[in-house]
Enzyme design. Structure first.
Site, PDB file in Angstrom:
ATOM      1  N   VAL A  56      39.230  32.881 -11.200  1.00 36.18           N
ATOM      2  CA  VAL A  56      38.859  31.729 -10.377  1.00 36.18           C
ATOM      3  C   VAL A  56      39.967  31.412  -9.379  1.00 36.18           C
ATOM      4  O   VAL A  56      39.723  31.223  -8.185  1.00 36.18           O
ATOM      5  CB  VAL A  56      38.542  30.511 -11.258  1.00 36.18           C
ATOM      6  CG1 VAL A  56      38.286  29.277 -10.392  1.00 36.18           C
ATOM      7  CG2 VAL A  56      37.325  30.779 -12.137  1.00 36.18           C
ATOM      8  N   ASP A  57      41.207  31.352  -9.852  1.00 35.02           N
ATOM      9  CA  ASP A  57      42.328  31.095  -8.944  1.00 35.02           C
ATOM     10  C   ASP A  57      42.440  32.183  -7.883  1.00 35.02           C
ATOM     11  O   ASP A  57      42.652  31.904  -6.697  1.00 35.02           O
ATOM     12  CB  ASP A  57      43.636  31.027  -9.731  1.00 35.02           C
ATOM     13  CG  ASP A  57      43.835  29.696 -10.448  1.00 35.02           C
ATOM     14  OD1 ASP A  57      43.189  28.714 -10.052  1.00 35.02           O
ATOM     15  OD2 ASP A  57      44.630  29.653 -11.398  1.00 35.02           O
TER      16      ASP A  57
END
Length: 395
Positions: free
Chosen positions: A167-168
């Site tokens: 996600v990051d």
């Protein structure tokens, strides 16, 4: 000169999403000024391992940058940010919604009019509005909330966190693309703009094909282990010497696979005539392929299948992949002094990206950056004595 030579970025972000975005900009020539709080980017302490005082986690997202430490919560610190923005094209931050406004640095209230060409990219957890608006976001939590964990792992294991902070990283990639798009648009309009890049939105956007499947069928996607939800055979198999992954995407590849495995009758079987049939008979084709592959050598099969146009790869660990001859040939492990990192994957024919600087020590460039911004040594000494600017990390 890199493709982004002449672009100056003030990077107020910490941890991974924002720093990953700015590292990509830096790799292609942008000048990145990493502004850290007095306590530093917390990932500096996310180790071991450490090398030359730098954690591997911090090093992996902060090369090609210069570091300055400023207490932005103080008016004098805010004044330094405004001074640095006079020559900046882009501002990247991942503070909670309203933080810049609290410091008198809000985009709409201050920055938009004072720096009309400035592009502001806000990496945020959930965005500024909506039921979750303003809440902080963390990779694993967003993986859980958006369904990513529910489709990862084996069917019997339950929801499982993806092993890399996808996600990051995907948010960093999307933020980088957004910044570049805004730079291109600025050539037409002459104006900057504010960009919001929430982890939550990015996680949903990269969950393909599961979100597309769910929206079309209404069915709830589930974890399928190493198998693909839409394609068969697209899975990991045990061989006599280790694991091999097959990614067979069309009938031609399937026929070639069966030919190389000495299974000439299988493609003519109506159960395996096309992908839809193979998907309906996943268990049967998996059993046939598994029995045959268990007799063979994965290391021998990999090049034979690839040369025949059948996507296949030996399942390696990270260290084996980093040491692979193709990794070396592609320049995908680079060094700068004592720093080692992964290479730059996008190859430019005229303006290639370059690893110029090792990740910076905390506040390594505080004095130099302030001098470049027009501060005298006496002014810098006053700012450091008062704790507004730091030149070394506090104990």
């Amino acid at each position: 000169m890199g493709a982004l030579d002449g672009i100056r970025v003030l990077d107020l972000s910490r941890v991974l999403g924002g720093p990953y975005c700015t590292q990509m900009l830096a790799d292609h020539g942008a000048e990145i000024i990493k502004v850290e709080p007095p306590q530093g980017d917390e990932t500096r302490g996310w180790g071991p391992p450490f090398n030359a005082g730098l954690s591997a986690y911090f090093s992996g997202a902060n090369r090609n940058k210069r570091s300055i430490a400023i207490d932005i919560g103080k008016p004098e610190g805010q004044a330094i940010i405004l001074r640095l923005l006079e020559t900046a094209d882009v501002l990247v931050h991942n503070f909670k919604a309203g933080t810049l406004e609290k410091w008198g640095l809000g985009y709409d209230a201050v920055l938009k009019d004072r720096f009309p060409r400035l592009i502001l990219a806000h990496v945020t957890g959930f965005g500024a509005d909506g039921p979750l608006g303003g809440f902080p976001g963390y990779d694993a939590v967003v993986q859980a909330m958006t369904g990513l964990m529910s489709i990862n792992g084996t069917p019997g294991a339950g929801p499982t966190r993806l092993g890399t902070p996808v996600v990051d990283i995907s948010t960093g990639l999307i933020a980088c693309n957004a910044v570049l798009a805004a730079i291109i648009e600025r050539f037409r309009s002459g104006l900057g703009q504010a960009i919001e890049v929430p982890l939550y939105d990015c996680a949903l956007s990269v969950m393909h094909p599961q979100t597309a499947n769910a929206l079309m069928s209404g069915k709830v996607p589930v974890a399928t282990g190493n198998g693909h939800p839409n394609i068969v055979p697209y899975d990991m198999y045990e061989t006599r010497t280790g694991k091999l992954y097959l990614a067979v995407g069309n009938n031609g590849q399937f026929a070639k696979l069966c030919e190389l495995l000495a299974l000439p009758d299988v493609p003519a079987d109506p159960r395996f005539a096309d992908n839809a049939a193979r998907l309906a008979h996943r268990a049967e084709i998996t059993a046939i392929l598994s029995a045959r592959l268990a007799e063979l050598d994965a290391q021998v099969l990999e090049p034979r299948l690839l040369k025949a146009g059948v996507p296949a790869g030996v399942v390696r660990n990270v260290n084996e992949a980093l040491a692979h001859p193709h990794t070396a040939h592609r320049g995908m492990v680079v060094t700068a002094g004592s720093y080692q990192g992964t290479g730059i994957p996008a190859r430019f024919s005229r303006t290639p990206g370059v690893v110029r600087l090792a990740p910076p020590r905390f506040a390594q460039h505080s004095r130099a950056l302030l001098q470049e911004a027009g501060y005298s040594d006496d002014q810098i000494d006053t700012l450091t004595r008062s704790g507004i600017v730091l030149e070394e990390q506090p104990d």
